[in-house]
Motif scaffolding. Sequence first.
Motif, PDB file in Angstrom:
ATOM      1  N   CYS A  75       0.837  -1.214   0.000  1.00 20.68           N
ATOM      2  CA  CYS A  75       0.000   0.000   0.000  1.00 20.68           C
ATOM      3  C   CYS A  75       0.869   1.260   0.000  1.00 20.68           C
ATOM      4  O   CYS A  75       0.565   2.221  -0.714  1.00 20.68           O
ATOM      5  CB  CYS A  75      -0.917   0.000   1.221  1.00 20.68           C
ATOM      6  N   TYR A  76       1.908   1.215   0.795  1.00 19.46           N
ATOM      7  CA  TYR A  76       2.762   2.405   0.913  1.00 19.46           C
ATOM      8  C   TYR A  76       3.481   2.693  -0.400  1.00 19.46           C
ATOM      9  O   TYR A  76       3.545   3.844  -0.858  1.00 19.46           O
ATOM     10  CB  TYR A  76       3.765   2.186   2.042  1.00 19.46           C
ATOM     11  N   ARG A  77       4.025   1.663  -1.041  1.00 18.95           N
ATOM     12  CA  ARG A  77       4.747   1.887  -2.299  1.00 18.95           C
ATOM     13  C   ARG A  77       3.792   2.276  -3.426  1.00 18.95           C
ATOM     14  O   ARG A  77       4.185   2.971  -4.347  1.00 18.95           O
ATOM     15  CB  ARG A  77       5.506   0.620  -2.700  1.00 18.95           C
ATOM     16  N   PHE A  78       2.580   1.821  -3.327  1.00 12.31           N
ATOM     17  CA  PHE A  78       1.643   2.150  -4.397  1.00 12.31           C
ATOM     18  C   PHE A  78       1.078   3.563  -4.221  1.00 12.31           C
ATOM     19  O   PHE A  78       0.992   4.332  -5.176  1.00 12.31           O
ATOM     20  CB  PHE A  78       0.496   1.137  -4.436  1.00 12.31           C
ATOM     21  N   THR A  79       0.687   3.903  -3.005  1.00 11.17           N
ATOM     22  CA  THR A  79       0.056   5.217  -2.798  1.00 11.17           C
ATOM     23  C   THR A  79       1.076   6.310  -2.551  1.00 11.17           C
ATOM     24  O   THR A  79       0.819   7.478  -2.848  1.00 11.17           O
ATOM     25  CB  THR A  79      -0.892   5.183  -1.581  1.00 11.17           C
ATOM     26  N   GLY A  80       2.218   5.943  -1.971  1.00  8.06           N
ATOM     27  CA  GLY A  80       3.229   6.944  -1.661  1.00  8.06           C
ATOM     28  C   GLY A  80       2.941   7.705  -0.386  1.00  8.06           C
ATOM     29  O   GLY A  80       3.688   8.602  -0.020  1.00  8.06           O
ATOM     30  N   SER A  81       1.891   7.354   0.307  1.00  9.56           N
ATOM     31  CA  SER A  81       1.521   8.080   1.528  1.00  9.56           C
ATOM     32  C   SER A  81       1.383   7.094   2.676  1.00  9.56           C
ATOM     33  O   SER A  81       0.673   6.087   2.550  1.00  9.56           O
ATOM     34  CB  SER A  81       0.194   8.811   1.309  1.00  9.56           C
ATOM     35  N   VAL A 116      -6.671  -0.397  -6.334  1.00 15.39           N
ATOM     36  CA  VAL A 116      -7.233   0.083  -7.604  1.00 15.39           C
ATOM     37  C   VAL A 116      -8.460   0.948  -7.325  1.00 15.39           C
ATOM     38  O   VAL A 116      -8.612   2.037  -7.906  1.00 15.39           O
ATOM     39  CB  VAL A 116      -7.587  -1.113  -8.517  1.00 15.39           C
ATOM     40  N   ASP A 117      -9.290   0.463  -6.405  1.00 17.22           N
ATOM     41  CA  ASP A 117     -10.468   1.265  -6.037  1.00 17.22           C
ATOM     42  C   ASP A 117     -10.045   2.616  -5.479  1.00 17.22           C
ATOM     43  O   ASP A 117     -10.629   3.652  -5.803  1.00 17.22           O
ATOM     44  CB  ASP A 117     -11.319   0.526  -4.994  1.00 17.22           C
ATOM     45  N   HIS A 118      -9.048   2.559  -4.625  1.00 14.02           N
ATOM     46  CA  HIS A 118      -8.560   3.803  -4.015  1.00 14.02           C
ATOM     47  C   HIS A 118      -7.984   4.727  -5.071  1.00 14.02           C
ATOM     48  O   HIS A 118      -8.196   5.942  -5.041  1.00 14.02           O
ATOM     49  CB  HIS A 118      -7.484   3.457  -2.972  1.00 14.02           C
ATOM     50  N   PHE A 119      -7.284   4.132  -6.003  1.00 15.41           N
ATOM     51  CA  PHE A 119      -6.685   4.924  -7.076  1.00 15.41           C
ATOM     52  C   PHE A 119      -7.772   5.619  -7.901  1.00 15.41           C
ATOM     53  O   PHE A 119      -7.671   6.803  -8.232  1.00 15.41           O
ATOM     54  CB  PHE A 119      -5.843   4.004  -7.970  1.00 15.41           C
ATOM     55  N   ARG A 120      -8.806   4.875  -8.198  1.00 12.00           N
ATOM     56  CA  ARG A 120      -9.899   5.473  -8.975  1.00 12.00           C
ATOM     57  C   ARG A 120     -10.605   6.556  -8.180  1.00 12.00           C
ATOM     58  O   ARG A 120     -11.046   7.560  -8.726  1.00 12.00           O
ATOM     59  CB  ARG A 120     -10.897   4.389  -9.379  1.00 12.00           C
ATOM     60  N   ARG A 121     -10.718   6.288  -6.882  1.00 10.63           N
ATOM     61  CA  ARG A 121     -11.397   7.286  -6.036  1.00 10.63           C
ATOM     62  C   ARG A 121     -10.624   8.585  -5.995  1.00 10.63           C
ATOM     63  O   ARG A 121     -11.208   9.660  -6.031  1.00 10.63           O
ATOM     64  CB  ARG A 121     -11.535   6.729  -4.620  1.00 10.63           C
ATOM     65  N   THR A 122      -9.325   8.480  -5.875  1.00 12.50           N
ATOM     66  CA  THR A 122      -8.522   9.687  -5.665  1.00 12.50           C
ATOM     67  C   THR A 122      -8.033  10.296  -6.964  1.00 12.50           C
ATOM     68  O   THR A 122      -7.366  11.329  -6.944  1.00 12.50           O
ATOM     69  CB  THR A 122      -7.319   9.357  -4.772  1.00 12.50           C
TER      70      THR A 122
END
Lengths: 199, 287
Positions: A37-43, A85-91
């Motif tokens: 999660c951290y490497r994907f979102t960066g946060s 992926v859901d989070h990515f689409r959301r943000t």
Amino acid sequence: MEESPLTASLVRRCIAGDTAAWEELVREHTRRIYNICYRFTGSSSDAEDLTQEAFIKIYRSLNTFDLQKGAFTTWITAMTRNLLVDHFRRTKQERMTDSMDAPPAADEDAPNVGERIEDVKPSPDAVLASKEKQRLVHEALQKVSPDLREAVILRDIQDMDYREIAQVLKVPEGTVKSRINRGRAELARLLSRTKGQVM
Amino acid sequence: MHDQGKFGGAGGHGGGFSCVDFDLLLSDAIDGKLAGADFAAFQHHVAECAICGPMLADTQAGLSWLEVLEPAEVPANLVHNILAGTSLRDVAARSAQFEQRVDWRERATKVLERLLVPVFNVLRQPRFALNAAMAFFSVSLLLNVAGLKLSDLRLSDLRPSAIRTNATLRYYETTSRLVKYYENIRFVYELESTVRELKRATTNNQPEQNSAPKKKNDNTSQQPERRNENYSRRDEETILAADHKNQMLLFRAISPRDRFAQITKTTEGVFLTMTDKFSTRTPGRLA
């Protein structure tokens, strides 16, 4: 990545309703899920929230998991990836995947990532230098397109094999290999625009 | 000669090894799994192709960059939060299942408790308790007056016919009790004794009037009944003093038991008339 017998045993106990087994399972896999999660979102805060969400989702769906069909690690990675992926689409994070060559409009004179890496001078404190390098790579990874990024993370950070990644991403192994290589190359181009090497 | 590569570059040399083949074997080459003729063809293609050569270099560089990354430190409370979150969900799910299993009577009791407890809390205040006590005593008093005793109530008493009978009996009992009460009070007693004295006093004149043949003196206006109706509205009353044109009503009193007393003034004098429900009494001259 082979499923350890311990994990399989823990999963069985979990499905049978053993709370202690669930706790052990959480402790065993939290670091891995959090890193994805951290490497994907960066946060870190987003990663923390998503990790919790992922485990809650796993907890609720535990009864649907079949040990015969695949490894537990692959299963929870797939669930985490779907969540990401859901989070990515959301943000709408894809809008931020601009080239690192283009500095922000508000700071036209700011150096690009390559220049910033080049400017990193050897520090007496090697640890700090290493941290800085990690930070820059981490930031560059966020600029890689999501399809390539998730494949790179699963392969090069999580050490998953191609078959498992193909199961998680639900694409053929050839596509997985191609995405991984293109992701690596894109990352290198982003970081080495000026041929500066900080190794 | 090689075909046009996948990435748009010119094809390289290598005995039929294309850029597509390069792409397929790149991962194996980086992982060190490529050997033999495939490895040689791969190396040859990399050396010749203007696209695939830099691609291999970038891929290796990217991999080396990624190796720099160390696993991120997990926040201290993350595991605890996950366990707490999943435990709470477990508890919530179990309590929901328990709620579904609970008998409807218990659920109804719980709902009533939730509704009534606040009301009872308000009613426990002293002012409400005092009001409730007053209401209780009032109801008890009314029941006693009506002659009702809750302990004497039976199921048979709740039949409509029984209720009607009991109500009728209670009505007449209460009425007679009230009548006795009024008859025994001092005012009525004194009034009756006064009337008796007046009556006794007038009996001396009575023989003279009665000696006249067939009471001819009792209707000069020819309308005695109509006036009687005006006074008492009782047909059986006979007012002997009402046979004068200039008759004037001076006093009239009606007791609770339909006793009727009136004093009238005529040209011949002042007369008292007493009647009751069942009898008519002869008027007596007062002055």
